[in-house]
Structure formats: C-alpha cells, structure tokens
Design a protein around this motif. Structure first.
Motif, PDB file in Angstrom:
ATOM      1  N   UNK A   1       2.261  -9.927  -3.403  1.00 16.14           N
ATOM      2  CA  UNK A   1       3.646  -9.377  -3.386  1.00 16.14           C
ATOM      3  C   UNK A   1       3.571  -7.772  -3.275  1.00 16.14           C
ATOM      4  N   UNK A   2       2.624  -7.163  -3.548  1.00 12.05           N
ATOM      5  CA  UNK A   2       2.325  -5.827  -3.425  1.00 12.05           C
ATOM      6  C   UNK A   2       1.631  -5.467  -2.289  1.00 12.05           C
ATOM      7  N   UNK A   3       1.095  -6.341  -1.681  1.00 16.37           N
ATOM      8  CA  UNK A   3       0.382  -6.010  -0.289  1.00 16.37           C
ATOM      9  C   UNK A   3       1.440  -5.271   0.755  1.00 16.37           C
ATOM     10  N   UNK A   4       1.073  -4.385   1.306  1.00 19.67           N
ATOM     11  CA  UNK A   4       1.770  -3.750   2.386  1.00 19.67           C
ATOM     12  C   UNK A   4       1.585  -4.761   3.671  1.00 19.67           C
ATOM     13  N   UNK A   5       2.789  -4.835   4.426  1.00 15.78           N
ATOM     14  CA  UNK A   5       2.652  -5.557   5.686  1.00 15.78           C
ATOM     15  C   UNK A   5       2.545  -4.634   6.866  1.00 15.78           C
ATOM     16  N   UNK A   6       2.053  -5.108   7.985  1.00 16.07           N
ATOM     17  CA  UNK A   6       2.428  -4.223   9.120  1.00 16.07           C
ATOM     18  C   UNK A   6       3.520  -4.070   9.317  1.00 16.07           C
ATOM     19  N   UNK A   7       3.760  -2.831  10.206  1.00 19.23           N
ATOM     20  CA  UNK A   7       5.111  -2.288  10.577  1.00 19.23           C
ATOM     21  C   UNK A   7       5.202  -1.913  12.038  1.00 19.23           C
ATOM     22  N   UNK A   8       6.470  -1.826  12.477  1.00 15.00           N
ATOM     23  CA  UNK A   8       6.453  -1.658  13.868  1.00 15.00           C
ATOM     24  C   UNK A   8       6.017  -0.293  14.496  1.00 15.00           C
TER      25      UNK A   8
END
Length: 108
Positions: free
Chosen positions: A20-27
């Motif tokens: 849940x804490x992992x940062x996902x890729x962004x635009x």
C-alpha cells in the motif's frame, strides 16, 4: 493461535502495508519519459537530415522545385503526422458525440 501463526500473520500484514505504501507511476513521469524518447528521436532525425543534403527534384500537383532530400522527407513526414492527427481528432469528436447521445438517452 500459536506463536508461529502469529508471526506469519504479522508478516503478511506487513507485506500488505508495504504494498500500500509503494508509490505508483504518475502521468508526469510518463510524460518525462516520452519527452526524453522524443528528444532522442529528434536528434536522430537531425542527423539524418544533415547526411541527406543532396538536391532532389520534387513535383507535387502544380508545385515543383528542388529540395535537399532530408528536408523533403521531413516535410512529408510532418504532413503525414498532421493527416493522422486530423483523422484521430475527427474520430474523437465522433466518439464524444456518441457518448453525449447515450447520456441523453439515459436521462430520458
């Protein structure tokens, strides 16, 4: 519950929290990668144009003249990209109109 089961459960909960804490890729990140790839392709295009400077005759409808081959390829590539963008834009307008019609039918 045994001590091993408690540790296993705690370990599984920690894994879930870590996911849940992992940062996902962004635009913005995707855009940045696209800009870098586009810049590298632009460099290759400039090299290609510079290596193809011999004059070639061009005839298009009633226009005629001589251009460096690399510049002529660039002009036709840009014209093709603009044509594709026009067709894509028309398709988006068509889809938008269909969505509006469906939304209007649902309201009625």
């Amino acid at each position: 519950m045994s001590r091993k089961e408690e540790k296993a459960l705690q370990k599984e909960q920690e894994k879930q929290e870590h996911k849940a804490q992992k940062v996902q890729g962004s635009l913005a990140a995707s855009t940045w990668v696209g800009l870098i790839v586009g810049f590298l392709l632009l460099i290759l295009l400039i090299v290609f144009i510079m290596q193809n400077q011999q004059q070639v005759p061009m005839n298009f409808l009633k226009w005629s003249g001589e251009f460096p081959a690399g510049v002529a390829y660039l002009i036709f590539a840009v014209a093709g990209a603009l044509l594709m963008a026009l067709v894509g834009g028309l398709r988006m307008l068509e889809l938008r109109r269909q969505v509006r019609k469906q939304a209007k039918r649902k309201r009625n």
